[in-house]
Design a protein around this motif. Structure first.
Motif, PDB file in Angstrom:
ATOM      1  N   THR A   5       0.955  -1.033  -0.058  1.00 14.40           N
ATOM      2  CA  THR A   5       0.070  -0.046   0.079  1.00 14.40           C
ATOM      3  C   THR A   5       1.079   1.292  -0.081  1.00 14.40           C
ATOM      4  O   THR A   5       0.432   2.315  -0.258  1.00 14.40           O
ATOM      5  CB  THR A   5      -0.927   0.085   1.231  1.00 14.40           C
ATOM      6  N   GLU A   6       2.051   0.949   0.439  1.00 10.63           N
ATOM      7  CA  GLU A   6       3.119   2.231   0.186  1.00 10.63           C
ATOM      8  C   GLU A   6       3.705   2.539  -1.191  1.00 10.63           C
ATOM      9  O   GLU A   6       3.678   1.525  -1.874  1.00 10.63           O
ATOM     10  CB  GLU A   6       4.337   1.897   1.223  1.00 10.63           C
ATOM     11  N   HIS A   7       4.463   3.494  -1.316  1.00  7.48           N
ATOM     12  CA  HIS A   7       5.044   3.832  -2.523  1.00  7.48           C
ATOM     13  C   HIS A   7       6.197   2.932  -2.553  1.00  7.48           C
ATOM     14  O   HIS A   7       6.982   2.815  -1.428  1.00  7.48           O
ATOM     15  CB  HIS A   7       5.505   5.393  -2.763  1.00  7.48           C
ATOM     16  N   CYS A   8       6.565   2.361  -3.621  1.00  9.53           N
ATOM     17  CA  CYS A   8       7.794   1.326  -3.823  1.00  9.53           C
ATOM     18  C   CYS A   8       8.975   2.055  -3.335  1.00  9.53           C
ATOM     19  O   CYS A   8       9.775   1.477  -2.835  1.00  9.53           O
ATOM     20  CB  CYS A   8       7.864   0.961  -5.316  1.00  9.53           C
ATOM     21  N   HIS A   9       9.211   3.303  -3.873  1.00 11.17           N
ATOM     22  CA  HIS A   9      10.707   4.077  -3.284  1.00 11.17           C
ATOM     23  C   HIS A   9      10.658   4.116  -1.894  1.00 11.17           C
ATOM     24  O   HIS A   9      11.701   4.020  -1.294  1.00 11.17           O
ATOM     25  CB  HIS A   9      10.669   5.362  -3.725  1.00 11.17           C
ATOM     26  N   GLN A  10       9.591   3.937  -1.082  1.00 10.64           N
ATOM     27  CA  GLN A  10       9.716   3.999   0.301  1.00 10.64           C
ATOM     28  C   GLN A  10      10.125   2.727   0.789  1.00 10.64           C
ATOM     29  O   GLN A  10      10.738   2.590   1.906  1.00 10.64           O
ATOM     30  CB  GLN A  10       8.192   4.252   1.033  1.00 10.64           C
ATOM     31  N   ALA A  11       9.950   1.617   0.137  1.00  7.50           N
ATOM     32  CA  ALA A  11      10.280   0.282   0.669  1.00  7.50           C
ATOM     33  C   ALA A  11      11.730  -0.180  -0.237  1.00  7.50           C
ATOM     34  O   ALA A  11      12.119  -1.231  -0.024  1.00  7.50           O
ATOM     35  CB  ALA A  11       9.295  -0.849   0.339  1.00  7.50           C
ATOM     36  N   ASN A  12      12.351   0.912  -0.638  1.00  7.19           N
ATOM     37  CA  ASN A  12      13.552   0.626  -1.800  1.00  7.19           C
ATOM     38  C   ASN A  12      13.431  -0.395  -2.659  1.00  7.19           C
ATOM     39  O   ASN A  12      14.175  -1.344  -2.903  1.00  7.19           O
ATOM     40  CB  ASN A  12      14.713   0.293  -0.751  1.00  7.19           C
TER      41      ASN A  12
END
Length: 110
Positions: A5-12
């Motif tokens: 549900t988060e943006h992918c860049h936040q999860a690297n």
């Protein structure tokens, strides 16, 4: 590959593809809709299975007798070319072609 549900860049994470789904759906519903969208898009790029019709007309088959006669004529023509005289590399080509024809005659037991 994972869904988040988060943006992918936040999860690297590296983004392969994004799907847009309504916010007011449950997580399972969003996931199911995203997977369906992904599968539909992938299906568009899959090559369709090819079907080949069987040929009704048989291919002409040469008998060994016809093939042997043609090979014999080929050898005679090559011998004639060799007797006519030519450059050294032409004679090498004639020699190799004659060997190919003779080998085929031997294979067919002419």
């Amino acid at each position: 590959m994972f869904w988040t549900t988060e943006h992918c860049h936040q999860a690297n994470a590296w983004v392969e593809r994004t799907e847009t789904v309504p916010k007011n759906m449950s997580w399972e519903g969003q996931l199911a809709m995203a997977k369906a969208q992904r599968d539909a898009a992938a299906a568009m790029f899959q090559p369709s299975p090819q079907t080949y019709a069987q040929q009704d007309t048989p291919q002409p088959m040469f008998s060994n007798k016809q093939t042997c006669a043609a090979l014999d004529q080929r050898v005679k023509d090559l011998d004639s070319m060799g007797r006519a005289g030519s450059r050294h590399y032409d004679l090498n080509w004639i020699r190799s072609e004659r060997k190919i024809a003779r080998d085929e005659q031997f294979r067919l037991r002419c």
